[in-house]
Design an enzyme around this catalytic site. Structure first.
Site, PDB file in Angstrom:
ATOM      1  N   HIS A 363       0.805  -1.218   0.000  1.00 38.63           N
ATOM      2  CA  HIS A 363       0.000   0.000   0.000  1.00 38.63           C
ATOM      3  C   HIS A 363       0.837   1.266   0.000  1.00 38.63           C
ATOM      4  CE1 HIS A 363      -3.343  -2.737   0.570  1.00 38.63           C
ATOM      5  NE2 HIS A 363      -3.978  -1.805  -0.098  1.00 38.63           N
ATOM      6  N   ARG A 470     -10.491   5.087  -0.757  1.00 38.94           N
ATOM      7  CA  ARG A 470     -10.041   4.108   0.247  1.00 38.94           C
ATOM      8  C   ARG A 470     -10.318   4.686   1.635  1.00 38.94           C
ATOM      9  NH1 ARG A 470      -5.816   2.932  -3.752  1.00 38.94           N
ATOM     10  NH2 ARG A 470      -5.772   0.687  -4.115  1.00 38.94           N
ATOM     11  N   ARG A 506     -15.457   3.073  -0.573  1.00 35.08           N
ATOM     12  CA  ARG A 506     -15.342   1.680  -0.156  1.00 35.08           C
ATOM     13  C   ARG A 506     -15.441   1.614   1.363  1.00 35.08           C
ATOM     14  NH1 ARG A 506     -10.027  -1.517  -1.785  1.00 35.08           N
ATOM     15  NH2 ARG A 506      -9.062  -0.175  -0.231  1.00 35.08           N
ATOM     16  N   ASN A 627      -5.520  -5.692  -7.937  1.00 32.18           N
ATOM     17  CA  ASN A 627      -4.330  -5.901  -7.083  1.00 32.18           C
ATOM     18  C   ASN A 627      -4.479  -7.194  -6.291  1.00 32.18           C
ATOM     19  OD1 ASN A 627      -3.740  -3.347  -7.957  1.00 32.18           O
ATOM     20  ND2 ASN A 627      -4.376  -2.349  -6.065  1.00 32.18           N
ATOM     21  N   ASP A 628      -5.605  -7.305  -5.619  1.00 36.15           N
ATOM     22  CA  ASP A 628      -5.810  -8.524  -4.831  1.00 36.15           C
ATOM     23  C   ASP A 628      -6.159  -9.709  -5.719  1.00 36.15           C
ATOM     24  OD1 ASP A 628      -5.271  -8.039  -2.090  1.00 36.15           O
ATOM     25  OD2 ASP A 628      -6.939  -6.625  -2.097  1.00 36.15           O
ATOM     26  N   ARG A 638       1.354 -10.030  -2.525  1.00 36.63           N
ATOM     27  CA  ARG A 638       1.640  -8.757  -3.203  1.00 36.63           C
ATOM     28  C   ARG A 638       2.704  -7.938  -2.501  1.00 36.63           C
ATOM     29  NH1 ARG A 638      -4.121  -5.546  -2.479  1.00 36.63           N
ATOM     30  NH2 ARG A 638      -2.967  -3.615  -2.621  1.00 36.63           N
ATOM     31  N   CYS A 675     -10.549  -0.957 -10.538  1.00 34.36           N
ATOM     32  CA  CYS A 675      -9.886   0.094  -9.756  1.00 34.36           C
ATOM     33  C   CYS A 675      -8.527  -0.344  -9.223  1.00 34.36           C
ATOM     34  CB  CYS A 675     -10.789   0.549  -8.617  1.00 34.36           C
ATOM     35  SG  CYS A 675     -11.217  -0.765  -7.473  1.00 34.36           S
TER      36      CYS A 675
HETATM   37  C1  PEP Z   1      -7.360  -4.018  -5.281  1.00 34.70           C
HETATM   38  O1  PEP Z   1      -7.199  -4.986  -4.544  1.00 34.70           O
HETATM   39  O2  PEP Z   1      -7.160  -4.039  -6.498  1.00 34.70           O
HETATM   40  C2  PEP Z   1      -7.798  -2.724  -4.712  1.00 34.70           C
HETATM   41  C3  PEP Z   1      -8.120  -1.734  -5.487  1.00 34.70           C
HETATM   42  O3  PEP Z   1      -7.813  -2.619  -3.373  1.00 34.70           O
HETATM   43  P1  PEP Z   1      -6.509  -2.434  -2.442  1.00 34.70           P
HETATM   44  O4  PEP Z   1      -5.328  -2.225  -3.336  1.00 34.70           O
HETATM   45  O5  PEP Z   1      -6.782  -1.262  -1.562  1.00 34.70           O
HETATM   46  O6  PEP Z   1      -6.455  -3.718  -1.708  1.00 34.70           O
HETATM   47 MG    MG Z   2      -8.035  -4.975  -2.541  1.00 33.06          MG
END
Ligand code: PEP
Ligand code: MG
Length: 759
Positions: A363, A470, A506, A627-628, A638, A675
């Site tokens: 993050h 976020r 979110r 991302n997740d 990650r 996103c």
């Molecule tokens: C994701 O997981 O792609 C996302 C946008 O959320 P975060 O990166 O905050 O986990």
């Molecule tokens: Mg995520």
């Protein structure tokens, strides 16, 4: 054996330079294995030859002189085959090569193991014996284990050497390159400022000082502070501890005494070292000595010494914090960067970031991208505590850091920085233009926000809405959960700033690598643990307060959308929807007249991909968290730099999952956005356009680049490219084919501006 191994690694770790480290290795391994010879050969990348660097048993005069190419000798064979070689009689082997200067003709048997660090062959560790004999399995296993352990230590010592070699006065400057992973694109040239996590003694850097007396006084004050704390603690616990147990405090006080650690630290300060550095040196020496002891009780005392060291450091650092000087071109370097560290640099002075831990999807890297600060993560081999005050180049495109860069390299990178500035400036003109492809397809570009600064940046860049707010970011700054009223004010600000554009908020997504200091979650597998919706469904009081605050904040604005993170199944969605309805009923009962906002679900867990249709039926929109989703589909943490090169959102499995989600969402007549960071990668955005995503949400920094690229291409061309890429099974080939295709279309300028430096 394990004990021997541990001791050798510890001793080598504490060596002051590579030469000493290698000397210890050959000596200790020879002793441990009872062999006649132990030698280390390292591969010199300039000459591509294995050079004898240290030996016990062979003629020491041949050190640095004897070397062999990868296709020469037994050492070359071990290095190229990347496998151990165990020979009863070495001279019988066709690859045996005799070096008269080493005197090795006396040794018959040979056992060699490659030293490999992160897939790179660094050298070969060899033992030899006079008599003809096959080394047994146990010996072979020991040598292999030894060299695997030593690989990291040698890489570290090598790196430290190349940094230390510089001499701040400019003598013998050596440029060194360290490879990490890209965190945030861009390049930066500047001065390293090493930020330490609170009181972490082992990573305190060396630092020369001029005013020795002042430094001694500072240290004395710290000593007195800790002494006082110990006395207070001892009397406070007087009623709870037995007398013998309280004796520990006396031991601590004794250690602080002028005749013990206190005296030694002052002695080192008088050599011109700052107090923190002197403290580290003395404490670590004591710790090492205790840890090497065979007696269990004495070994345990190492932790007492460490504790004393930490306490003293905490006092010293408090002062240092105020004195931290940020250069005009500061490059923050830390073992593990935290958002709080970024916040402490005065505005306008931060040009780059380097973190030893973490990866491009941590993050803090996401934050860096949002702030537009070139960042390299996971530079595991960088001896970061040694770089304070020296010149660095951060190449956030390739994930590389250069220490002590040459004038030529500095100039080349300064040009990249300037080109990048011009490109960004040139793209400003796009602000008011729509994101429309050559064949007239509109693609709304939204932004991801969290920080207050994101709002201004997003507006400057012409965002058409917020695809991901976020909400955990404001939760991370405080000392407790924000109240409903406090949340309401924060959300209102966000909604009002973008009104009438939609803002997708979110619900709290904590857990994983997003910790709240006041709500610690300790788990051995945090990304598979209590995260996102799982936490808030277990704590409806947190969820309800947040939902109520969001609803109330939207009164009269009506541009709120609520997004639910980490949904893995229908039951979670239904529970969350139930709570949202309850909050809505409550705020209306309290007299706030707001419509029920659109509610959406994040698709970021593989289970959700396969339930897209069921989920879509119950909500108003979907948003893919790539991302997740990438992390969970590929089973690649990650945050972990060791596996960062396996983390790839252009992996065919990820691309297929994305296509699946779009198809199923549209089959239910629901819009789908994305996103994750992938949406902000201009070349990946071309594929997302082709897949049929209804909007893309990204960091504001990259928005103009994505807009520029999508305006230069037609939807039909993008679809053609996607069809071609979906037939490729190798992620690397997908990358290169995509980049090449875009370059051939004359669209390469937003892909990698630093390519010219590296070619
Ligand atoms: C994701 O997981 O792609 C996302 C946008 O959320 P975060 O990166 O905050 O986990
Ligand atoms: Mg995520």
């Amino acid at each position: 054996m394990l004990n021997v191994l541990r001791k050798i690694v510890q001793e080598v770790n504490a060596a002051k330079d590579l030469k000493t480290a290698l000397g210890i290795i050959v000596l200790r391994v020879k002793e441990a294995m009872g062999s006649h010879v132990c030698s280390v050969y390292l591969l010199d990348p300039d000459t591509n030859r294995f050079v004898l660097m240290a030996t016990e048993g062979l003629n020491k005069r041949s050190i640095g002189k004897v070397s062999m190419a990868p296709n020469e000798g037994l050492v070359g064979l071990v290095g190229t085959r990347e496998e151990p070689l165990n020979l009863e009689n070495a001279s019988d082997h066709p690859r045996y090569r005799y070096f008269a200067e080493t005197g090795e003709e006396r040794y018959a048997s040979f056992l060699g193991a490659p030293i490999i660090h992160h897939r790179r062959v660094m050298g070969v560790l060899v033992i030899q014996q006079k008599e003809n004999r096959q080394f047994d399995e146990g010996e072979e296993a020991f040598l292999v284990t030894m060299s695997a352990q030593l690989a990291g230590v040698i890489a570290h010592a090598e790196a430290t050497g190349s940094i230390r070699g510089l001499g701040r006065q400019g003598k013998g400057i050596q440029e060194a390159r360290f490879v990490g992973v890209p965190g945030a694109p861009g390049a930066a040239v500047g001065t390293a400022v090493v930020v330490l996590p609170p009181a972490d003694l082992e990573v305190v850097p060396d630092k020369p000082i001029k005013d020795i007396e002042a430094e001694v006084e500072r240290f004395k004050a710290a000593l007195e502070g800790v002494r006082q704390d110990m006395r207070e603690l001892s009397s406070k616990l007087a009623s709870q501890l037995r007398k013998e147990e309280r004796a520990l405090f006396d031991v601590y006080l004794m250690m602080l005494d002028d005749a013990s650690i206190g005296l030694e630290v002052k002695r080192v300060i008088r050599t011109g070292q700052w107090a923190q550095g002197a403290l580290r040196q003395v404490v670590m020496e004591h710790v090492k000595r205790f840890e090497l002891m065979d007696d269990h009780y004495l070994r345990e005392r190492a932790s007492d010494v460490r504790d004393i060291g930490r306490r003293l450091l905490a006092y010293l650092q408090e002062e240092r914090k105020q004195n931290l000087v940020y250069d005009d071109n500061t490059i923050l370097v830390s073992e593990e960067l935290s958002p709080a560290m970024l916040g402490e640099v005065p505005q306008g002075k931060l040009v780059g970031l380097v973190s030893v831990q973490g990866s491009g999807n941590s993050h803090v890297a996401i934050l860096a991208r949002a702030m537009g600060i070139p960042t390299v993560m996971g530079v595991v081999d960088l001896p970061y505590s040694k770089v304070d005050g020296i010149q660095l180049i951060v190449d956030g495109y390739h994930g590389e850091v250069f220490t002590n860069p040459s004038e030529i390299l500095r100039r080349q990178y300064a040009e990249v920085v300037e080109e990048e500035r011009q490109l960004t400036q040139g793209l400003d003109a796009l602000r008011a233009l729509p994101c429309e492809t050559l064949d007239g397809h509109r693609m709304p570009l939204w932004v991801n926000t969290g920080l207050l600064a994101d709002v201004v940046r997003a507006q400057e860049r012409g965002a058409e809405g917020v695809g991901l707010y976020r909400s955990e970011v404001p939760f991370m700054n405080g000392q407790r959960f924000p109240s409903e009223k406090e949340q309401l004010a924060i959300y209102r600000e966000q909604l009002a700033a973008f009104h009438p554009l939609p803002v997708t908020m979110r619900t709290l997504d904590i857990g994983g690598d997003k910790a709240l200091s006041y709500f610690p979650i300790k788990e051995s597998n945090p990304f598979l643990g209590w995260r996102g919706i799982r936490v808030t469904l277990d704590h409806p009081e947190i969820f309800l307060v947040q939902a109520r605050a969001m609803l109330k904040a939207s009164e009269g604005l009506n541009n709120l959308r609520i997004l639910l993170p980490m949904i893995s199944g229908i039951h979670e969605l239904e529970e969350a929807l139930h709570l949202i309805h309850r909050a809505w009923g409550e705020v209306r009962d309290e007299g706030t007249d707001v419509p029920l906002p659109p509610v959406g679900v994040m698709i970021e867990i593989p289970a959700a991909v396969y339930q897209t249709r069921d989920l879509a039926r119950q909500v108003d929109f979907l948003s893919v968290g790539s991302n997740d989703l990438t992390q969970y589909l590929l089973a690649v943490d990650r945050n972990n730099p060791r596996v960062a090169d396996l983390y790839d959102y252009l992996h065919p499995a990820v691309l297929q999952a994305l296509q699946h989600v779009v198809r199923d969402a549209h089959a239910e007549g629901k819009p789908v956005s994305i996103c994750g960071e992938m949406a902000g990668d201009p070349s990946a955005a071309v594929l997302l356009l082709a897949m049929g995503f209804d909007s893309l949400s990204m960091n504001a920094t990259n928005l103009p680049k994505v807009k520029w690229l999508l305006r230069q291409i037609s939807l039909s061309k993008a679809k053609e490219l996607l069809t071609q890429l979906m037939t490729i099974d190798n992620p690397q080939v997908i990358h290169s084919t995509l980049h090449l295709a875009l370059r051939n279309l004359g669209l390469g300028r937003v892909i990698n501006p630093a390519a010219s430096v590296q070619s």
